[in-house]
Design a protein around this motif. Sequence first.
Motif, PDB file in Angstrom:
ATOM      1  N   LEU A  28      -0.791   9.852  -5.661  1.00 26.35           N
ATOM      2  CA  LEU A  28      -1.493   8.264  -6.459  1.00 26.35           C
ATOM      3  C   LEU A  28      -1.667   7.440  -5.320  1.00 26.35           C
ATOM      4  O   LEU A  28       0.476   7.095  -4.633  1.00 26.35           O
ATOM      5  N   LEU A  29      -2.174   6.762  -4.706  1.00 27.67           N
ATOM      6  CA  LEU A  29      -2.092   5.184  -4.112  1.00 27.67           C
ATOM      7  C   LEU A  29      -2.222   4.439  -5.111  1.00 27.67           C
ATOM      8  O   LEU A  29      -2.899   3.650  -5.973  1.00 27.67           O
ATOM      9  N   LEU A  30      -1.074   3.040  -4.191  1.00 28.86           N
ATOM     10  CA  LEU A  30      -1.013   2.672  -5.329  1.00 28.86           C
ATOM     11  C   LEU A  30      -1.480   1.308  -4.200  1.00 28.86           C
ATOM     12  O   LEU A  30      -0.747   1.018  -3.144  1.00 28.86           O
ATOM     13  N   CYS A  31      -2.562  -0.122  -4.335  1.00 33.09           N
ATOM     14  CA  CYS A  31      -2.804  -1.253  -3.332  1.00 33.09           C
ATOM     15  C   CYS A  31      -2.605  -1.944  -3.497  1.00 33.09           C
ATOM     16  O   CYS A  31      -2.796  -2.186  -5.395  1.00 33.09           O
TER      17      CYS A  31
ATOM     18  N   CYS B  23       7.016  10.130  -1.237  1.00 37.15           N
ATOM     19  CA  CYS B  23       7.013   8.521  -1.443  1.00 37.15           C
ATOM     20  C   CYS B  23       6.716   8.742  -0.576  1.00 37.15           C
ATOM     21  O   CYS B  23       7.425   8.324   0.518  1.00 37.15           O
ATOM     22  N   ALA B  24       5.894   7.241  -0.016  1.00 38.85           N
ATOM     23  CA  ALA B  24       5.713   6.917   1.552  1.00 38.85           C
ATOM     24  C   ALA B  24       5.479   4.867   1.442  1.00 38.85           C
ATOM     25  O   ALA B  24       4.244   4.785   0.261  1.00 38.85           O
ATOM     26  N   HIS B  25       5.503   4.117   1.903  1.00 38.73           N
ATOM     27  CA  HIS B  25       5.276   2.704   2.200  1.00 38.73           C
ATOM     28  C   HIS B  25       3.441   3.210   3.722  1.00 38.73           C
ATOM     29  O   HIS B  25       3.561   3.454   5.161  1.00 38.73           O
ATOM     30  N   ALA B  26       2.623   3.477   2.906  1.00 40.49           N
ATOM     31  CA  ALA B  26       1.264   4.463   3.259  1.00 40.49           C
ATOM     32  C   ALA B  26       1.107   3.243   4.527  1.00 40.49           C
ATOM     33  O   ALA B  26       0.519   3.497   5.382  1.00 40.49           O
TER      34      ALA B  26
ATOM     35  N   LEU C 159       0.756  -1.284  -0.079  1.00 41.02           N
ATOM     36  CA  LEU C 159      -0.132   0.059   0.525  1.00 41.02           C
ATOM     37  C   LEU C 159       0.937   1.129  -0.223  1.00 41.02           C
ATOM     38  O   LEU C 159       1.746   1.847   1.424  1.00 41.02           O
ATOM     39  N   GLU C 160       1.241   1.659  -0.968  1.00 44.75           N
ATOM     40  CA  GLU C 160       1.944   2.845  -1.396  1.00 44.75           C
ATOM     41  C   GLU C 160       1.249   4.378  -2.253  1.00 44.75           C
ATOM     42  O   GLU C 160       0.651   3.877  -2.689  1.00 44.75           O
TER      43      GLU C 160
END
Length: 455
Positions: free
Chosen positions: A275-278, A367-370, A249-250
């Motif tokens: 932008l969220l990547l899951c 950028c993040a390891h959300a 979940l980035e």
Amino acid sequence: MDALVERLRTGLPAEALVTDPDVTTSYAHDMASFCEAGTPAVVVLPRTVEEVQHVMRTATALRVPVVPQGARTGLSGAANATDGCIVLSLVKMDRILEISPVDRIAVVEPGVVNATLSRAVGEHGLCYPPDPSSWETCTIGGNIGTASGGLCCVKYGVTAEYVLGLEVVLADGRLLNTGRRTAKGVAGYDLTRLFVGSEGSLGIVVKAVLALRPQPPRQLVLAAEFPSAATACDAVCRIMERGHTPSLLELMDRTTVRAVNAMTSMGLPESTEALLLCAFDTPDPAADLAAVGELCTAAGATEVVPAQDTAESELLLQARRLSLPALETVKPATMIDDVCVPRSRLGAMLEGTAAVAEKFGLTIGVCAHAGDGNTHPVVCFDHTDPDESRRARASFDEIMALGLELGGTITGEHGVGVLKKEWLARELGEVGVEVQRGVKAAFDPLGLLNPGKLF
């Protein structure tokens, strides 16, 4: 210098010893090139445990500091040389000694590259989950030294959770075995965990027993565009609150997305603020992505696009892995923060970082390891401009202070090194620092191992 070199030569092959100043200088620092670094006296590249022991016995006898290094992909100056030190580069100790599908372990030397190990265990239907963005070049020894994380930590955890046992050469050259090969074991103090994240300040890891997992199904990725970082962070909270366990979940903010596009021409949506990547690697990832897509839409996503296949998924993941290299092209230098906060405070962390960027008139991409609340604000600046450098350092410090105010930590996975050692004392407190210095003294009474780092 002559006495040091001659004594080292008595226990090392000629090719393991590097004294040419033009070459040794290239080993002076890791990727945090703006951090202070000294000039090494010599570089040693051992291939055996005995050679490492010889180096440490020599260093102890002559009272010479030793700086352990892996691939030098670190971002906090933890591998930076000190003046007159022995740089002990472990990249030549790169053998995978054992892979056991029954015990689900791998036994490796510290110089094994993360991606090399992942591919090797994959041939046995297994996986080694920790996957830092630099996984194609970073080494297992370096990962252990900094307790590194990666994109999949939200589901699979960090390096410390996969290190079962270690062989460590101590400062005086003795060989210490810690931990176990078994699935369970609680005999004595957990020295293995103590060495993980110690940044080479307690001993030299020369062998590691690593836990493996069955290889999961191929993951599918969903990309969701948001009009603000706050709405993206709200989606993260909704996903975790509902009990979903994504494999990653980035998050990438607008500055990061544009930097990746400029470097790669990937065509990511530049109009989005976040932008969220899951991703899911479950038996039915499409169904999981559909459920998460609904949560993203409810949180305010303007566009939700699930990947159709693994090729599309890999493209999106590659964009995320390139975030830091892309931001490094924005200005001549970067300071990469590594603040981790509770997931519930992630929105406040990103909004606060944006305010810091505006206050100091700087470009700061995030950028993040959300899914972990682990943010990487990247301060982009011109190191040849004294005023801009001053503002960059000040903004970096304000971001760390913000993280602590929100109940977080100054480093989630990059380590302390020289970059954050002043802040470590603030986070740990007086008693915490005193206890940790006591641990350091017990393992390294002469203070020879990686001096000037952490404290």
